[in-house]
Scaffold this active site. Structure first.
Site, mmCIF file in Angstrom:
data_model
loop_
_atom_site.group_PDB
_atom_site.id
_atom_site.type_symbol
_atom_site.label_atom_id
_atom_site.label_comp_id
_atom_site.label_asym_id
_atom_site.label_seq_id
_atom_site.Cartn_x
_atom_site.Cartn_y
_atom_site.Cartn_z
ATOM 1 N N THR A 328 3.170 -12.306 -21.600
ATOM 2 C CA THR A 328 2.499 -11.963 -20.338
ATOM 3 C C THR A 328 1.799 -10.937 -20.686
ATOM 4 O O THR A 328 1.905 -10.162 -21.556
ATOM 5 C CB THR A 328 3.381 -11.602 -18.909
ATOM 6 O OG1 THR A 328 4.237 -10.446 -19.360
ATOM 7 C CG2 THR A 328 4.298 -12.703 -18.887
ATOM 8 N N CYS A 329 0.785 -10.616 -19.641
ATOM 9 C CA CYS A 329 -0.309 -9.533 -20.026
ATOM 10 C C CYS A 329 0.191 -8.326 -19.398
ATOM 11 O O CYS A 329 -0.361 -7.741 -18.358
ATOM 12 C CB CYS A 329 -1.789 -9.847 -19.434
ATOM 13 S SG CYS A 329 -2.461 -11.371 -20.427
ATOM 14 N N ASP A 330 1.286 -7.824 -19.498
ATOM 15 C CA ASP A 330 1.757 -6.809 -18.985
ATOM 16 C C ASP A 330 2.621 -5.967 -19.808
ATOM 17 O O ASP A 330 3.387 -6.517 -20.676
ATOM 18 C CB ASP A 330 2.940 -6.993 -17.856
ATOM 19 C CG ASP A 330 3.541 -5.715 -16.952
ATOM 20 O OD1 ASP A 330 3.650 -4.839 -17.738
ATOM 21 O OD2 ASP A 330 3.361 -5.846 -15.701
ATOM 22 N N ASN A 371 1.460 -14.265 -13.981
ATOM 23 C CA ASN A 371 0.512 -14.605 -15.333
ATOM 24 C C ASN A 371 0.361 -16.450 -15.261
ATOM 25 O O ASN A 371 -0.148 -16.846 -16.414
ATOM 26 C CB ASN A 371 0.657 -14.116 -16.379
ATOM 27 C CG ASN A 371 0.067 -12.962 -16.861
ATOM 28 O OD1 ASN A 371 0.109 -12.699 -18.227
ATOM 29 N ND2 ASN A 371 -0.983 -12.542 -16.267
#
Ligand SMILES: *Cc1c(COP(=O)(O)O)cnc(C)c1O
Length: 381
Positions: A328-330, A371
């Site tokens: 994920t983009c975290d 996401n």
């Protein structure tokens, strides 16, 4: 890895990461607990993995259920357990949920303060329920546990007596004491000091004319991850010795609430390597990104607490340090970095990896669509 899981994965249509739970292993675990603690009732902690097939199997084997919400109570009932085999074990409950549980027939409740006792008393009066039992949870420091549950639940032992007396005076049955020694507890002797406190509470209550009956020994029984852990029989022996030491020949009724120890080793996640990269030419560690991470079911890697064994098709080859991250983009979605994870140098993008010991606390922690990644799929076989 069991042959049944291997066979299942060979035939599965690849549709992203999944966890496969072998119910035969759960059955063996249930009997291991029943044999190790023969006079103790098993209340499976539903939060560890509430898969319907798993709950049905455990209900059929005779297990009771430790539930934390009305939804979990309904799952236990749907699996075939009668309400007298269900405990509402969460110390933090809404009054209307207590009333709903009473309407569903549940009579066993956890408390750790007087305000919670009063909620149960009011719900009892509202529903006209009879024979409502409460047990008081005491604090436990969780030393030796890899996933401690300290502080949030329980009161100090000295306060428990007052809480139980409060329940007694308000028409509830002051039934006993509970504690949890911390999840993934590697020390078989951890129950000793909590049982010393429990027996002191029994004695103090007796001087106030209240006869307690039950000690809830909680969960904490470990699953093997990277390190070896003692087997269930050793926990059974140590707990029996501690019970005898503190209660003599007046042993209380006992229950256990295994979650991780019941299902952890029954499950395996199959995931895929999405990317392997370095941040600079000098980087000594490779970054390995899987299609599963903290939000996809591996939340217990938080603070790098639980270190799962990871198998690849290159096992046995030379290994080097990796930072292991999710898709994920975290930037919080990094699982192992402070202590890098050793993986084979020959690992490639697109390789499948098997993450062992993932039958407990994976599906229930996976986000619904963070996401755009779907929740972790589960198959029970
Ligand atoms: C989570 C929980 C358990 C299960 O603990 P494990 O360490 O997974 O065995 C048992 N009892 C209560 C009250 C819990 O909250």
């Amino acid at each position: 890895m069991t042959d049944r899981i291997r066979e299942f994965l060979r035939n599965r249509r690849d549709d992203g990461p999944c966890v496969v739970v072998d119910l035969e292993v759960v059955r063996e675990n249930y009997f291991a607990f029943a044999r190790a603690l023969p006079d103790t009732r098993v209340f499976y902690a539903v939060k560890a993995n509430p898969a319907s097939e798993l709950l049905h199997l455990l209900a059929k084997l005779g297990s009771c259920f430790d539930c934390a919400s009305v939804a979990e109570i309904e799952m236990g009932l749907a699996a075939g357990a009668t309400a007298d085999r269900i405990s509402f074990g969460n110390t933090i409950k809404k009054e209307r949920d207590i009333a709903r549980a009473l309407e569903l027939g549940v009579r066993l409740f956890a408390v750790d303060c007087q305000a919670e006792v009063e909620k149960i008393e009011r719900a009892k009066l509202l529903t006209g329920a009879k024979g409502v039992k409460v047990f008081c949870r005491i604090l436990c420091d969780g030393a030796g546990a890899e996933w401690p549950l300290s502080r949030k639940f329980g009161c100090v032992p000295e306060m428990a007596t007052d809480v139980l007396e409060h329940a007694h005076r308000r028409g509830l049955e002051a039934y006993g004491v509970s504690f949890h020694v911390g999840s993934q507890q590697g020390n078989v002797n951890s129950w000793d000091s909590a049982l010393a406190s429990a027996s002191a509470i029994f004695r103090e209550c007796a001087t106030r004319g209240i006869n307690l009956s039950m000690v809830n020994l909680g969960g904490g029984f470990p699953t093997k991850y990277l390190k070896n852990v003692p087997g269930v029989p050793r926990y059974g022996d140590a707990i029996f010795r501690a019970l005898s030491k503190h209660f003599g020949n007046q042993l209380p009724e006992t229950i256990i609430e295994p979650g991780r120890g019941m299902v952890g080793n029954a499950g395996i996640i199959e995931a895929e390597v999405v990317l392997i990269s370095k941040k600079s030419d000098e980087d000594t560690a490779r970054w390995v990104y899987l299609d599963i991470g903290k939000f996809g079911g591996l939340a217990e890697t938080m603070d790098e607490s639980i270190r799962y064994p990871i198998r690849t098709r290159h096992d046995g080859a030379d290994m080097g340090p990796c930072v292991l991250a999710g898709p994920t983009c975290d930037s919080a979605d990094v699982m192992y970095e402070k202590v890098p994870y050793m993986l084979p140098f020959s690992l490639e993008i697109g390789d499948k990896v098997l993450i062992e010991g993932t039958g407990a606390y994976t599906t229930t922690y996976s986000a619904v669509a963070f996401n755009g990644f779907p929740p972790l799929k589960q198959y029970t076989i």
